[in-house]
Motif scaffolding. Sequence first.
Motif, mmCIF file in Angstrom:
data_model
loop_
_atom_site.group_PDB
_atom_site.id
_atom_site.type_symbol
_atom_site.label_atom_id
_atom_site.label_comp_id
_atom_site.label_asym_id
_atom_site.label_seq_id
_atom_site.Cartn_x
_atom_site.Cartn_y
_atom_site.Cartn_z
ATOM 1 N N LYS A 67 28.087 49.759 23.100
ATOM 2 C CA LYS A 67 27.396 50.945 23.644
ATOM 3 C C LYS A 67 27.016 51.960 22.956
ATOM 4 N N ILE A 68 26.045 52.926 22.945
ATOM 5 C CA ILE A 68 25.921 53.682 21.987
ATOM 6 C C ILE A 68 26.303 55.199 22.816
ATOM 7 N N ILE A 69 27.151 55.867 22.352
ATOM 8 C CA ILE A 69 27.727 57.065 22.883
ATOM 9 C C ILE A 69 27.219 58.233 22.133
ATOM 10 N N ALA A 70 26.477 59.413 22.834
ATOM 11 C CA ALA A 70 25.821 60.325 22.084
ATOM 12 C C ALA A 70 26.328 61.780 22.482
ATOM 13 N N VAL A 71 26.315 62.784 21.638
ATOM 14 C CA VAL A 71 26.918 64.040 22.013
ATOM 15 C C VAL A 71 25.722 65.185 21.644
ATOM 16 N N GLY A 72 25.550 65.975 22.612
ATOM 17 C CA GLY A 72 24.678 66.950 22.419
ATOM 18 C C GLY A 72 25.313 68.422 22.213
ATOM 19 N N TRP A 73 24.422 69.217 21.572
ATOM 20 C CA TRP A 73 24.845 70.800 21.712
ATOM 21 C C TRP A 73 26.102 70.746 20.943
ATOM 22 N N ASN A 74 26.154 70.071 19.705
ATOM 23 C CA ASN A 74 27.678 70.177 18.905
ATOM 24 C C ASN A 74 27.619 70.914 17.661
ATOM 25 N N TYR A 75 26.542 71.453 17.415
ATOM 26 C CA TYR A 75 26.641 72.668 16.258
ATOM 27 C C TYR A 75 25.963 73.682 16.472
ATOM 28 N N ILE A 93 19.957 58.938 13.081
ATOM 29 C CA ILE A 93 19.086 59.739 13.705
ATOM 30 C C ILE A 93 18.705 59.393 15.188
ATOM 31 N N ASP A 94 19.052 60.541 16.236
ATOM 32 C CA ASP A 94 18.899 60.593 17.486
ATOM 33 C C ASP A 94 17.289 61.070 17.667
ATOM 34 N N LEU A 95 16.424 59.978 17.860
ATOM 35 C CA LEU A 95 15.079 60.336 17.998
ATOM 36 C C LEU A 95 14.728 60.895 19.320
ATOM 37 N N THR A 96 14.160 61.766 19.408
ATOM 38 C CA THR A 96 13.864 62.321 20.822
ATOM 39 C C THR A 96 12.405 62.685 21.124
ATOM 40 N N ALA A 97 11.934 62.116 22.255
ATOM 41 C CA ALA A 97 10.714 62.350 22.741
ATOM 42 C C ALA A 97 10.866 63.984 23.434
ATOM 43 N N ARG A 98 10.483 65.029 22.437
ATOM 44 C CA ARG A 98 10.383 66.239 23.124
ATOM 45 C C ARG A 98 9.786 66.614 24.139
ATOM 46 N N ASP A 99 8.534 66.360 24.374
ATOM 47 C CA ASP A 99 7.693 66.636 25.260
ATOM 48 C C ASP A 99 8.494 65.827 26.684
ATOM 49 N N ILE A 100 8.769 64.882 26.675
ATOM 50 C CA ILE A 100 9.257 64.165 27.904
ATOM 51 C C ILE A 100 10.474 64.685 28.170
ATOM 52 N N GLN A 101 11.422 65.012 27.197
ATOM 53 C CA GLN A 101 12.832 65.873 27.552
ATOM 54 C C GLN A 101 12.218 67.137 28.437
ATOM 55 N N ALA A 102 11.356 67.802 27.607
ATOM 56 C CA ALA A 102 11.076 69.190 28.176
ATOM 57 C C ALA A 102 10.528 69.186 29.699
ATOM 58 N N GLU A 103 9.649 68.021 29.769
ATOM 59 C CA GLU A 103 9.344 68.214 31.194
ATOM 60 C C GLU A 103 10.470 67.638 32.292
ATOM 61 N N ASP A 119 31.384 49.952 19.464
ATOM 62 C CA ASP A 119 30.691 50.901 20.170
ATOM 63 C C ASP A 119 30.463 51.882 18.850
ATOM 64 N N LEU A 120 29.401 52.795 19.174
ATOM 65 C CA LEU A 120 28.810 53.803 18.117
ATOM 66 C C LEU A 120 28.828 55.282 18.824
ATOM 67 N N ILE A 121 29.231 56.158 17.995
ATOM 68 C CA ILE A 121 29.466 57.486 18.538
ATOM 69 C C ILE A 121 28.427 58.371 17.537
ATOM 70 N N PHE A 122 27.374 59.088 18.216
ATOM 71 C CA PHE A 122 26.651 59.854 17.522
ATOM 72 C C PHE A 122 27.167 61.222 17.787
ATOM 73 N N THR A 123 27.455 62.153 17.042
ATOM 74 C CA THR A 123 28.272 63.257 17.109
ATOM 75 C C THR A 123 27.625 64.736 17.011
ATOM 76 N N GLY A 124 26.130 64.721 17.206
ATOM 77 C CA GLY A 124 25.287 65.791 17.353
ATOM 78 C C GLY A 124 24.722 66.354 16.111
ATOM 79 N N THR A 125 23.821 67.023 16.079
ATOM 80 C CA THR A 125 22.695 67.473 15.007
ATOM 81 C C THR A 125 22.834 68.913 14.772
ATOM 82 N N PRO A 126 22.910 69.207 13.218
ATOM 83 C CA PRO A 126 22.569 70.769 12.908
ATOM 84 C C PRO A 126 21.485 71.228 13.103
ATOM 85 N N ALA A 127 21.353 72.281 12.460
ATOM 86 C CA ALA A 127 19.779 73.007 12.693
ATOM 87 C C ALA A 127 18.893 72.134 11.774
ATOM 88 N N GLY A 128 17.572 72.517 12.029
ATOM 89 C CA GLY A 128 16.618 71.818 11.389
ATOM 90 C C GLY A 128 15.764 70.675 11.926
#
Length: 205
Positions: free
Chosen positions: A2-10, A85-95, A171-180
């Motif tokens: 499983k791929i576990i990811a963390v948001g809002w970590n920076y 890279i946590d690729l994100t469909a930003r328009d779908i996420q916003a909706e 298992d893989l753990i994505f730990t959040g993204t910095p600015a940019g």
Amino acid sequence: MKIIAVGWNYKAHNAEMEKKDLPKNPVVFLKPETALLKDGKPFFLPQFSNRIEYETELVFHVSRLGKNIAPKFAHRYYDAVTVGIDLTARDIQAEARSTGNPWEIAKGFDGSAPIGKFIPLPETAPKADNIEFSLQINGARVQQGNSKEMIFPIDEIIAYVSKFYTLKIGDLIFTGTPAGVGPVNIGDHLEGFLGETKVLDFFVK
């Protein structure tokens, strides 16, 4: 696996996304195994989104089976790190957010989790308190960060996540993204670095 990811970590990324409140606990979501993209394979820009954005992250490889792991022992449960890279469909996420609906499809679609080559870590703590990473697109640096800037370091993430999910080897753990963060386009060349070592290299098609 499983791929576990963390948001809002920076904090800097939270500020650029206009999120003012700091999370009290790691914000956790999952990506399916079909999101994984490795070995330098290209990412094909999907037709269902008008804005796919990159979020560069440190990704840790889980090396032991574990449940309800104490923070002081968490360093025993991962053995390697890479850039993902946590690729994100930003328009779908916003909706989805605007309607209060789940937004997993904006994060978990096929190929949305490119990862690079893993670099082994030492067995003893501290293991991940000062890891620099960055992303270049078409030769220009667009993101950079350091693990010491995380709101929740990897050991705290592992301790928290293992309350809810049994961690398994691989298992893989994505730990959040910095600015940019920003969009990707057809023809872009993405390269991820740990310090000066290139570990991730792929094209958008």
